[in-house]
Design a protein around this motif. Structure first.
Motif, short mmCIF file in Angstrom:
data_model
loop_
_atom_site.label_atom_id
_atom_site.label_comp_id
_atom_site.label_asym_id
_atom_site.label_seq_id
_atom_site.Cartn_x
_atom_site.Cartn_y
_atom_site.Cartn_z
N ASP A 272 -14.67 -40.63 -20.12
CA ASP A 272 -13.47 -41.08 -20.26
C ASP A 272 -13.30 -42.52 -20.23
O ASP A 272 -12.63 -43.24 -20.81
CB ASP A 272 -12.77 -40.61 -18.96
CG ASP A 272 -12.56 -38.90 -18.92
OD1 ASP A 272 -12.40 -38.27 -19.83
OD2 ASP A 272 -12.65 -38.63 -17.86
N PHE A 273 -14.47 -43.25 -19.70
CA PHE A 273 -14.65 -44.55 -19.57
C PHE A 273 -16.08 -45.06 -19.34
O PHE A 273 -16.70 -44.53 -18.60
CB PHE A 273 -13.67 -45.29 -18.27
CG PHE A 273 -14.15 -46.67 -18.05
CD1 PHE A 273 -13.20 -47.68 -18.78
CD2 PHE A 273 -14.69 -47.25 -17.20
CE1 PHE A 273 -13.49 -49.07 -18.60
CE2 PHE A 273 -15.25 -48.47 -17.14
CZ PHE A 273 -14.43 -49.39 -18.01
N ARG A 274 -16.63 -45.92 -20.23
CA ARG A 274 -17.69 -46.47 -20.28
C ARG A 274 -17.72 -47.97 -21.07
O ARG A 274 -16.91 -48.10 -21.76
CB ARG A 274 -18.76 -45.69 -20.77
CG ARG A 274 -18.61 -45.39 -22.38
CD ARG A 274 -19.64 -44.38 -22.82
NE ARG A 274 -20.96 -44.70 -22.76
CZ ARG A 274 -22.12 -43.98 -22.87
NH1 ARG A 274 -21.80 -42.67 -23.30
NH2 ARG A 274 -23.44 -44.51 -22.68
N LEU A 275 -18.50 -48.59 -20.13
CA LEU A 275 -18.76 -50.10 -20.59
C LEU A 275 -19.61 -50.07 -21.94
O LEU A 275 -20.43 -49.09 -22.27
CB LEU A 275 -19.36 -51.20 -19.83
CG LEU A 275 -18.40 -51.36 -18.31
CD1 LEU A 275 -19.45 -52.05 -17.34
CD2 LEU A 275 -17.25 -52.01 -18.70
N PRO A 276 -19.53 -51.17 -22.67
CA PRO A 276 -20.47 -51.32 -24.11
C PRO A 276 -21.92 -51.29 -23.56
O PRO A 276 -22.36 -51.72 -22.60
CB PRO A 276 -20.00 -52.68 -24.65
CG PRO A 276 -18.63 -52.74 -23.85
CD PRO A 276 -18.46 -52.31 -22.69
N ASP A 277 -22.84 -50.66 -24.23
CA ASP A 277 -24.24 -50.57 -24.15
C ASP A 277 -24.71 -52.00 -23.94
O ASP A 277 -24.65 -52.78 -24.84
CB ASP A 277 -24.69 -49.56 -24.93
CG ASP A 277 -26.15 -49.28 -24.44
OD1 ASP A 277 -26.65 -49.56 -23.57
OD2 ASP A 277 -26.95 -48.46 -25.19
N ILE A 278 -25.63 -52.20 -22.83
CA ILE A 278 -26.07 -53.73 -22.76
C ILE A 278 -27.53 -53.63 -23.87
O ILE A 278 -27.91 -54.79 -24.04
CB ILE A 278 -26.68 -53.83 -21.28
CG1 ILE A 278 -27.14 -55.18 -21.13
CG2 ILE A 278 -27.92 -52.91 -20.95
CD1 ILE A 278 -27.46 -55.57 -19.57
N ARG A 279 -28.06 -52.31 -24.25
CA ARG A 279 -29.08 -52.72 -25.20
C ARG A 279 -28.52 -53.02 -26.36
O ARG A 279 -27.43 -52.59 -26.85
CB ARG A 279 -29.58 -51.15 -25.23
CG ARG A 279 -30.12 -50.33 -23.98
CD ARG A 279 -30.69 -49.06 -24.43
NE ARG A 279 -31.03 -48.44 -23.34
CZ ARG A 279 -32.38 -48.22 -22.80
NH1 ARG A 279 -33.19 -48.82 -23.55
NH2 ARG A 279 -32.59 -47.70 -22.00
N GLY A 280 -29.41 -53.94 -26.96
CA GLY A 280 -28.98 -54.90 -28.16
C GLY A 280 -29.25 -56.35 -28.18
O GLY A 280 -29.59 -56.68 -26.96
N LEU A 281 -28.97 -56.81 -29.33
CA LEU A 281 -29.45 -58.30 -29.32
C LEU A 281 -28.50 -59.32 -28.38
O LEU A 281 -28.77 -60.12 -27.70
CB LEU A 281 -29.17 -58.67 -30.70
CG LEU A 281 -29.31 -60.12 -31.07
CD1 LEU A 281 -31.17 -60.60 -30.54
CD2 LEU A 281 -29.41 -60.60 -32.58
N GLN B 194 -36.27 -55.49 -31.68
CA GLN B 194 -37.45 -55.69 -32.37
C GLN B 194 -37.72 -57.09 -32.53
O GLN B 194 -37.50 -57.66 -34.04
CB GLN B 194 -37.51 -54.76 -33.71
CG GLN B 194 -38.82 -54.67 -34.29
CD GLN B 194 -39.86 -53.70 -33.46
OE1 GLN B 194 -39.38 -52.92 -32.73
NE2 GLN B 194 -41.16 -53.88 -33.96
N THR B 195 -38.27 -57.80 -31.81
CA THR B 195 -38.65 -59.22 -32.22
C THR B 195 -40.09 -59.15 -32.83
O THR B 195 -40.87 -58.45 -32.83
CB THR B 195 -38.72 -60.08 -30.84
OG1 THR B 195 -39.52 -59.50 -29.95
CG2 THR B 195 -37.19 -59.97 -30.26
#
Length: 564
Positions: A142-151, A232-233
């Motif tokens: 029903d509610f979730r914040l944007p995923d912190i995983r990512g650039l 992926q750095t």
């Protein structure tokens, strides 16, 4: 007579290669050897390997790395410079506490911050669970914040951890700026914003460039946060290419590209400091802070507290809560964790003694060469010894593999000739790990020793030489007692940096050898966050020691520079 004069001239012109200078050149040569070996290792790949890496691996990894560096660079400059100006130019409630608290994120390694926020901001974690309760939602569907995983998440987290590099250097510059310049600008009608933008900021540009370069080098060295957050750095690519694919030449080729990026960063930093000079015939008077009132004062406090909250308080509180919950539930501490802690202390202690010794050799050789007015070779050794800190840990580790193998091969030939069983002496041993730490952190000890020696008057050297003391005895009897504070500070910084070092440790550690950093990395990789909280908390507590040192010595040094 002419012949004797010519001989004396040739003796003066000939470089004086004493034992200390030779030792300093040896240290510099050991630092340079991995970089030269890196190119040799990269050349061992097949003909199509470089084209494959250039086409398939480097574009995405290099693009992610450049975006990460650009984002983190912009964020650390904004936060660090803004915070430095806020606590230097204005007086507001809590300013004294914020002035040193803004250094606290330095105690938390980047991979620990990523580790903490991955659990804190998980859809089933405490933050999102509390928000759903307050908003009346029952499920993450029903509610979730944007995923912190990512650039984007990686940029924000690294920026809020690494901004103190800019804050330290910029605040020191603001504290030493002459108040007369700022008062003249106010007299000419400059407001607060114009005063900062047109006077203070241009004068602080060299300090900002130095701090930003250090933060970007730390970003390039990061492997844990980037991998945890799915970015992926180039550093992550070096690790996966070597460990996962067992492709050492390919990893070396990616590392060479990273080395080129390091050179570019250093060039940008030098460009930012070009033609920057400040001269005054009078000792500068520090600026007077303007007192803020009402809403502006509390807004300034909130702005100063936000980086501390995000970069230190939230992740540290999470680690304390998780560790307490584990102990309260009777989980205790795994015996393997105690073994990892002992390994960490043992390796960090060995590396600290060796690094301080190498740094002292570099600084003392330079002191002796300057006294003879022939500092060229010693200065070159000092500069070469500083390269290790600028090189990411993954690059240094890959470059060390070939020299370690060469040493073991030569030593085993000698052992066979003596009828002894060949074995791996350096490769895959604690000695290799200690060597990597020494090469990476030698400039910390050398810089601290050089600064300490600069405060010792040359007359003491002349008096000791007049009494017939050679260089070694003069160092032991005269200078070492006076250098104890500088060497102790260097030892503390090296010890904590060695405890936190992750990339080089992952690549060079012996089999079944865990440190606190690698223990935490393994727990986070398999999602066992509750098991790694204790290890992470121990690393953070150790990291607080140099932060306390910086908070006590940095402002005092700046005040001394501007005192009448």
């Amino acid at each position: 007579m002419t012949t004797l004069a010519a001989a004396a001239f040739r003796a003066r012109a000939r470089p004086h290669l004493d034992g200390w200078l030779l030792a300093a050149l040896l240290v510099a040569g050991v630092v340079l050897l991995p970089l030269l070996a890196l190119a040799w290792t990269a050349a061992q790949g097949s003909a199509g390997l470089w084209s494959h890496i250039a086409a398939s691996v480097l574009p995405a990894a290099a693009w992610n790395t450049l975006l990460l560096l650009a984002g983190v660079g912009a964020l650390v400059v904004c936060i660090g410079t803004g915070a430095a100006w806020l606590v230097t130019a204005y007086e507001f409630p809590g300013r004294g506490v914020m002035a040193w608290a803004l250094l606290l994120p330095l105690a938390v390694p980047t991979y620990i911050v990523a580790y903490a926020y991955l659990d804190l901001l998980h859809p089933l974690g405490p933050v999102q669970s509390l928000l759903r309760t307050l908003l009346g939602y029952d499920s993450p569907r029903d509610f979730r914040l944007p995923d912190i995983r990512g650039l984007g998440g990686c940029i924000v987290l690294l920026g809020f951890v690494l901004y103190p590099y800019v804050y330290i250097t910029t605040r020191a510059m603001f504290m030493t700026q002459a108040a007369s310049l700022l008062e003249a600008a106010r007299t000419l009608g400059a407001g607060r914003a114009a005063l900062f933008r047109r006077v203070a900021l241009p004068l602080a540009r060299p300090a900002i460039a130095v701090g930003a370069a250090l933060a970007l080098l730390e970003t390039l060295n990061d492997i844990g946060a980037s991998e945890f957050l799915g970015v992926q750095t180039m550093t992550v690519s070096v690790y996966t290419t070597w460990i996962t694919r067992s492709d050492l030449p390919g990893a070396a080729q990616i590392a060479l590209a990273m080395l080129l990026l390091v050179v570019v960063l250093i060039a940008i930093e030098r460009h930012g400091r070009r033609r920057q000079r400040y001269a005054s015939t009078l000792r500068p008077r520090p600026m007077q802070r303007q007192r803020l009132h009402g809403g502006a004062a509390w807004l300034a406090l909130a702005a100063a507290a936000l980086p501390v909250l995000v970069g230190f308080v939230a992740p540290t509180a999470y680690l304390v809560a998780e560790s307490w919950q584990r102990f309260d539930a009777g989980g205790g501490v795994s015996p393997t964790l105690w073994s990892s802690a002992w390994n960490t202390l043992r390796v960090a202690t060995l590396a600290t003694f060796a690094t301080v010794g190498a740094g002292l050799v570099l600084a003392w050789a330079l002191r002796l060469a300057q006294a003879r007015r022939r500092p060229a070779l010693a200065s070159l050794a000092m500069r070469a010894g500083s390269l290790g800190y600028a090189v990411p840990g993954t690059v240094l580790a890959i470059g060390l593999l070939a020299p370690l193998a060469w040493f073991d091969d030569g030593a085993n030939l000698l052992l066979q000739g003596l009828g002894m069983t060949p074995r791996m002496l350096l490769m895959g041993s604690v000695s290799a790990l200690v060597l990597a730490y020494v090469l990476r952190f030698a400039i910390i000890a050398a810089g601290s020793a050089e600064a300490g020696l600069a405060r010792i008057p040359a007359s003491l050297d002349q008096a000791a030489r007049g009494l017939g003391d050679p260089a070694g005895r003069m160092l032991r009897r005269v200078h070492l007692p006076l250098l104890r504070p500088s060497l102790a500070a260097a030892a503390l910084l090296v010890f904590v940096d060695a405890m936190k070092e992750l990339p080089a440790t992952l690549l060079l550690r012996p089999l079944n050898f865990e440190t606190l950093a690698t223990w935490l990395y393994a727990d986070a990789a398999r999602g066992a966050y509750e098991d790694g909280a204790v290890a992470a908390l121990l690393i953070v507590l150790a990291g607080l020691l140099p932060v306390i040192l910086l908070s006590r010595t940095g402002p005092a040094y700046a005040r001394q520079a501007v005192s009448p």
